[in-house]
Design a protein around this motif. Structure first.
Motif, PDB file in Angstrom:
ATOM      1  N   PRO A  13      48.055  48.003  44.481  1.00 52.61           N
ATOM      2  CA  PRO A  13      47.163  47.496  45.542  1.00 52.61           C
ATOM      3  C   PRO A  13      46.928  48.505  46.658  1.00 52.61           C
ATOM      4  CG  PRO A  13      48.701  45.787  44.874  1.00 52.61           C
ATOM      5  CD  PRO A  13      49.147  47.046  44.207  1.00 52.61           C
ATOM      6  N   PHE A  14      47.974  49.254  47.033  1.00 50.83           N
ATOM      7  CA  PHE A  14      47.789  50.272  48.071  1.00 50.83           C
ATOM      8  C   PHE A  14      46.856  51.376  47.583  1.00 50.83           C
ATOM      9  CE2 PHE A  14      49.248  54.279  50.098  1.00 50.83           C
ATOM     10  CZ  PHE A  14      48.838  53.991  51.393  1.00 50.83           C
ATOM     11  N   ALA A  15      47.053  51.824  46.342  1.00 55.25           N
ATOM     12  CA  ALA A  15      46.160  52.829  45.780  1.00 55.25           C
ATOM     13  C   ALA A  15      44.729  52.308  45.718  1.00 55.25           C
ATOM     14  CB  ALA A  15      46.639  53.239  44.385  1.00 55.25           C
ATOM     15  N   GLY A  16      44.576  51.038  45.348  1.00 54.82           N
ATOM     16  CA  GLY A  16      43.244  50.436  45.317  1.00 54.82           C
ATOM     17  C   GLY A  16      42.613  50.377  46.692  1.00 54.82           C
ATOM     18  N   MET A  17      43.431  50.112  47.699  1.00 53.02           N
ATOM     19  CA  MET A  17      42.942  50.079  49.080  1.00 53.02           C
ATOM     20  C   MET A  17      42.419  51.457  49.487  1.00 53.02           C
ATOM     21  SD  MET A  17      42.720  47.930  51.690  1.00 53.02           S
ATOM     22  CE  MET A  17      41.805  48.364  53.173  1.00 53.02           C
ATOM     23  N   LEU A  18      43.177  52.494  49.160  1.00 47.11           N
ATOM     24  CA  LEU A  18      42.758  53.850  49.506  1.00 47.11           C
ATOM     25  C   LEU A  18      41.477  54.244  48.771  1.00 47.11           C
ATOM     26  CD1 LEU A  18      46.093  55.898  49.591  1.00 47.11           C
ATOM     27  CD2 LEU A  18      44.991  54.587  51.404  1.00 47.11           C
ATOM     28  N   LEU A  19      41.419  53.917  47.476  1.00 45.33           N
ATOM     29  CA  LEU A  19      40.234  54.264  46.701  1.00 45.33           C
ATOM     30  C   LEU A  19      39.008  53.501  47.196  1.00 45.33           C
ATOM     31  CD1 LEU A  19      41.738  54.486  43.100  1.00 45.33           C
ATOM     32  CD2 LEU A  19      40.841  56.369  44.498  1.00 45.33           C
ATOM     33  N   SER A  20      39.203  52.272  47.634  1.00 44.82           N
ATOM     34  CA  SER A  20      38.080  51.497  48.180  1.00 44.82           C
ATOM     35  C   SER A  20      37.522  52.163  49.426  1.00 44.82           C
ATOM     36  CB  SER A  20      38.532  50.068  48.499  1.00 44.82           C
ATOM     37  OG  SER A  20      38.931  49.387  47.331  1.00 44.82           O
ATOM     38  N   ALA A  41      41.278  42.216  52.325  1.00 36.86           N
ATOM     39  CA  ALA A  41      42.041  40.987  52.087  1.00 36.86           C
ATOM     40  C   ALA A  41      42.346  40.802  50.607  1.00 36.86           C
ATOM     41  CB  ALA A  41      41.263  39.791  52.627  1.00 36.86           C
ATOM     42  N   GLY A  42      41.401  41.181  49.746  1.00 35.79           N
ATOM     43  CA  GLY A  42      41.616  41.043  48.306  1.00 35.79           C
ATOM     44  C   GLY A  42      42.760  41.907  47.808  1.00 35.79           C
ATOM     45  N   TRP A  43      42.834  43.160  48.261  1.00 35.66           N
ATOM     46  CA  TRP A  43      43.941  44.028  47.848  1.00 35.66           C
ATOM     47  C   TRP A  43      45.270  43.528  48.401  1.00 35.66           C
ATOM     48  CZ3 TRP A  43      43.357  46.714  43.813  1.00 35.66           C
ATOM     49  CH2 TRP A  43      42.167  47.373  43.524  1.00 35.66           C
ATOM     50  N   ALA A  44      45.257  42.990  49.626  1.00 37.27           N
ATOM     51  CA  ALA A  44      46.491  42.446  50.198  1.00 37.27           C
ATOM     52  C   ALA A  44      46.988  41.249  49.376  1.00 37.27           C
ATOM     53  CB  ALA A  44      46.261  42.038  51.653  1.00 37.27           C
ATOM     54  N   LEU A  45      46.065  40.378  48.992  1.00 39.90           N
ATOM     55  CA  LEU A  45      46.449  39.219  48.178  1.00 39.90           C
ATOM     56  C   LEU A  45      46.905  39.634  46.786  1.00 39.90           C
ATOM     57  CD1 LEU A  45      43.650  36.675  49.185  1.00 39.90           C
ATOM     58  CD2 LEU A  45      46.068  36.603  49.826  1.00 39.90           C
ATOM     59  N   LEU A  46      46.339  40.716  46.271  1.00 42.62           N
ATOM     60  CA  LEU A  46      46.752  41.199  44.950  1.00 42.62           C
ATOM     61  C   LEU A  46      48.204  41.664  44.957  1.00 42.62           C
ATOM     62  CD1 LEU A  46      45.663  41.645  42.085  1.00 42.62           C
ATOM     63  CD2 LEU A  46      45.090  43.990  42.760  1.00 42.62           C
ATOM     64  N   PHE A  47      48.702  42.038  46.122  1.00 41.70           N
ATOM     65  CA  PHE A  47      50.134  42.335  46.236  1.00 41.70           C
ATOM     66  C   PHE A  47      50.937  41.076  46.553  1.00 41.70           C
ATOM     67  CE2 PHE A  47      53.328  42.916  49.681  1.00 41.70           C
ATOM     68  CZ  PHE A  47      54.399  43.232  48.855  1.00 41.70           C
ATOM     69  N   LEU A  48      50.495  40.281  47.553  1.00 39.54           N
ATOM     70  CA  LEU A  48      51.310  39.181  48.047  1.00 39.54           C
ATOM     71  C   LEU A  48      51.474  38.058  47.026  1.00 39.54           C
ATOM     72  CD1 LEU A  48      50.017  38.950  51.722  1.00 39.54           C
ATOM     73  CD2 LEU A  48      52.316  39.612  50.998  1.00 39.54           C
ATOM     74  N   LEU A  49      50.400  37.679  46.349  1.00 34.71           N
ATOM     75  CA  LEU A  49      50.487  36.531  45.436  1.00 34.71           C
ATOM     76  C   LEU A  49      51.380  36.821  44.223  1.00 34.71           C
ATOM     77  CD1 LEU A  49      46.829  35.139  45.577  1.00 34.71           C
ATOM     78  CD2 LEU A  49      48.862  34.358  46.814  1.00 34.71           C
ATOM     79  N   PRO A  50      51.198  37.945  43.506  1.00 40.51           N
ATOM     80  CA  PRO A  50      52.130  38.231  42.411  1.00 40.51           C
ATOM     81  C   PRO A  50      53.567  38.417  42.891  1.00 40.51           C
ATOM     82  CG  PRO A  50      50.157  39.558  42.178  1.00 40.51           C
ATOM     83  CD  PRO A  50      50.098  38.922  43.538  1.00 40.51           C
ATOM     84  N   PHE A  51      53.743  39.007  44.058  1.00 40.88           N
ATOM     85  CA  PHE A  51      55.099  39.204  44.583  1.00 40.88           C
ATOM     86  C   PHE A  51      55.752  37.856  44.877  1.00 40.88           C
ATOM     87  CE2 PHE A  51      58.390  40.316  47.634  1.00 40.88           C
ATOM     88  CZ  PHE A  51      58.904  41.486  47.097  1.00 40.88           C
ATOM     89  N   ALA A  52      54.969  36.918  45.435  1.00 38.94           N
ATOM     90  CA  ALA A  52      55.501  35.577  45.695  1.00 38.94           C
ATOM     91  C   ALA A  52      55.835  34.852  44.401  1.00 38.94           C
ATOM     92  CB  ALA A  52      54.491  34.771  46.511  1.00 38.94           C
ATOM     93  N   ALA A  53      55.007  35.034  43.368  1.00 44.53           N
ATOM     94  CA  ALA A  53      55.248  34.357  42.089  1.00 44.53           C
ATOM     95  C   ALA A  53      56.495  34.893  41.399  1.00 44.53           C
ATOM     96  CB  ALA A  53      54.025  34.533  41.184  1.00 44.53           C
ATOM     97  N   ILE A 306      45.919  47.875  54.865  1.00 42.31           N
ATOM     98  CA  ILE A 306      46.832  48.997  54.643  1.00 42.31           C
ATOM     99  C   ILE A 306      48.263  48.604  54.970  1.00 42.31           C
ATOM    100  CG2 ILE A 306      47.474  51.284  55.505  1.00 42.31           C
ATOM    101  CD1 ILE A 306      44.458  51.853  55.803  1.00 42.31           C
ATOM    102  N   PHE A 307      48.492  47.926  56.094  1.00 43.96           N
ATOM    103  CA  PHE A 307      49.847  47.561  56.495  1.00 43.96           C
ATOM    104  C   PHE A 307      50.499  46.604  55.495  1.00 43.96           C
ATOM    105  CE2 PHE A 307      49.118  49.669  60.389  1.00 43.96           C
ATOM    106  CZ  PHE A 307      50.306  49.732  61.085  1.00 43.96           C
ATOM    107  N   LEU A 308      49.697  45.745  54.862  1.00 46.70           N
ATOM    108  CA  LEU A 308      50.272  44.805  53.900  1.00 46.70           C
ATOM    109  C   LEU A 308      50.496  45.455  52.537  1.00 46.70           C
ATOM    110  CD1 LEU A 308      48.272  41.574  54.815  1.00 46.70           C
ATOM    111  CD2 LEU A 308      50.702  42.012  55.208  1.00 46.70           C
ATOM    112  N   THR A 309      49.529  46.204  52.042  1.00 48.82           N
ATOM    113  CA  THR A 309      49.698  46.799  50.718  1.00 48.82           C
ATOM    114  C   THR A 309      50.696  47.955  50.722  1.00 48.82           C
ATOM    115  OG1 THR A 309      47.778  48.250  51.098  1.00 48.82           O
ATOM    116  CG2 THR A 309      47.378  46.151  49.972  1.00 48.82           C
ATOM    117  N   ILE A 310      50.986  48.498  51.898  1.00 45.16           N
ATOM    118  CA  ILE A 310      51.913  49.620  51.966  1.00 45.16           C
ATOM    119  C   ILE A 310      53.371  49.163  51.931  1.00 45.16           C
ATOM    120  CG2 ILE A 310      52.372  49.850  54.449  1.00 45.16           C
ATOM    121  CD1 ILE A 310      51.747  52.782  54.261  1.00 45.16           C
TER     122      ILE A 310
END
Length: 445
Positions: A13-20, A41-53, A306-310
């Motif tokens: 997700p962080f790499a995706g954020m940078l590439l975006s 927000a989409g990249w942040a959720l792509l990290f948070l939701l799988p991590f929560a699951a 950035i702060f969330l995906t990092i």
């Protein structure tokens, strides 16, 4: 799960954020302009939701709270206060951006950066510099060197200048230590950059000249409107210093994150300063400055992503030699077990170019032993290398330091066509990297 066992895919997700940030403004500019907040927000959720699951909602909530309350809110409150207060100061007059005047303004900005921070100096000096060059056919290079000099290199001399140095100050590094040890490198870097800028700007000035009509009318004399904001700028510096000098055992738990009393007082004070500036600044000053919230909203939304995906990337880095980035951490130590200042300079700098330079500084500060007394004396070359790498190389990309993105956003809001993500890196690769190589052989061998 410990940080040492986090697999590398959590960094996607962080790499995706940078590439975006790098690609979407080029490939889909209209989409990016209207939806960059949703992309973040989409990249942040792509990290948070799988991590929560996988690891549980509690672990995800704890990481979210720490990033939001402990890191993002202090960051964005300071940035907002500086943006608002500097936006309430209008420098009357038209300086006419000749190469000599532009170079002088960059030099003044560099001197101010270590006194009021790179963000404060950037926001104070940026709009006058833009107005001074609004009759120039091409001035993107002026903004690029402004980022190099004012938004980064100039802030290397005191803990007020850049967040990594402030964290070192909180860890016990003397306030004037960086001034004594980094000043020669700063003088070299800023001096060469100013000379290069003058040569490049003079070439453009002779080749293109100026537009036939200057959009900014001449004023009878130079002066300041909204000068009361200078007092608020001083209040911001005082609040930052207070949070560094004040030691208090009082700790509050907000959304599961620990917040110390000095930090809470600082953040509340910054919010009060922002509101006070908005109240006392005449509307005409904001109009003259072309002040708008667009650049601030862009930076706030992008850095939230950035702060969330990092989060997992910093956790893997903090795992040291046992983590996925163990090869990078191991590379800074010589075969005899002694730290290698040159490798610390480049490792801290390379990671600060893409990650938040403040936690990157702390990672290598702790890797070098974490004892401020030893690092300031026996290992002074190592601490100098870490500090210089984190501050100087934050200029390598737009996301290496928060003011970089802010300068880009404000310049574009004023109609300047700035280089894209990779275009800017071409500038930094051609101008900064050779200087960093020279500094390695001069100071960090």
């Amino acid at each position: 799960m410990s940080a040492a066992t986090l697999p590398l895919p959590w960094g996607i997700p962080f790499a995706g954020m940078l590439l975006s940030i790098a690609l979407l403004p080029l490939l889909a500019p209209v989409f990016w302009h209207h939806h960059f907040g949703k992309v973040a927000a989409g990249w942040a959720l792509l990290f948070l939701l799988p991590f929560a699951a996988i690891h549980g909602p509690g672990a995800a909530a704890a990481g979210f709270a720490h990033a939001l309350v402990g890191e993002y809110m202090p960051f964005i409150l300071l940035l907002t206060a500086l943006y608002t207060v500097a936006g309430g100061i209008f420098i009357r007059g038209n300086l006419h951006g000749s190469p000599a005047r532009n170079t002088a303004m960059l030099a003044i900005g560099a001197a101010l950066a270590s006194l009021m921070g790179t963000t404060g100096a950037s926001m104070l000096m940026l709009r006058p510099l833009i107005r001074a060059n609004d009759n120039r056919a091409h001035c993107a290079h002026v903004m690029v060197f402004f980022i190099f000099i004012v938004a980064n290199a100039g802030g290397s001399l005191t803990p007020l200048g850049d967040p990594p140095l402030f964290l070192g100050f909180l860890k016990g590094v003397d306030f004037f230590w960086t001034l004594r040890h980094i000043f020669p490198g700063t003088l070299f870097l800023v001096g060469v950059l100013l000379a290069l800028f003058f040569a490049i700007d003079a070439w453009h000035y002779r080749r293109e000249g100026v537009l036939p009509q200057d959009p900014t009318p001449d004023a009878p004399r130079l002066g300041f409107d909204g000068a009361a904001n200078f007092w608020l700028l001083g209040a911001i510096v005082a609040l930052v210093l207070l949070s560094g000098f004040w030691r208090s055992p009082v700790v509050f738990h907000i959304a599961g994150a620990e917040v110390g009393l000095p930090g809470l007082v600082r953040d509340a004070g910054l919010l009060a300063v922002t509101l006070a500036s908005l109240r006392i600044t005449p509307a005409g000053v904001h109009a003259d400055n072309q002040f708008s919230w667009g650049p601030m909203q862009e930076v706030a939304k992008l850095f939230a992503g950035i702060f969330l995906t990092i989060i997992p990337v910093i956790a893997m880095l903090r795992a040291g030699v046992d983590g996925p980035f163990g090869a990078i951490v191991s590379a800074v130590t010589r075969p005899d077990g002694q730290p290698d200042p040159a490798m610390y300079f480049w490792a801290a700098g390379a990671l600060s170019s893409l990650l938040d330079n403040a936690p990157t500084y702390l990672v290598f500060f702790n890797t070098a032993g974490g004892d401020p007394h030893t690092l300031m004396t026996t290992l002074a070359p190592t601490l100098t290398a870490i500090s210089a790498g984190a501050v100087f190389m934050g200029a390598n990309t737009y996301i290496g330091n928060a003011p970089n993105m802010m300068v880009k956003a404000v310049a574009e809001d004023c109609g300047i066509r700035m280089p894209g993500f990779f275009g800017y890196m071409a500038w930094s690769g051609c101008v900064l990297v050779p200087l960093f190589i020279a500094m390695t052989f001069i100071w960090f061998r």
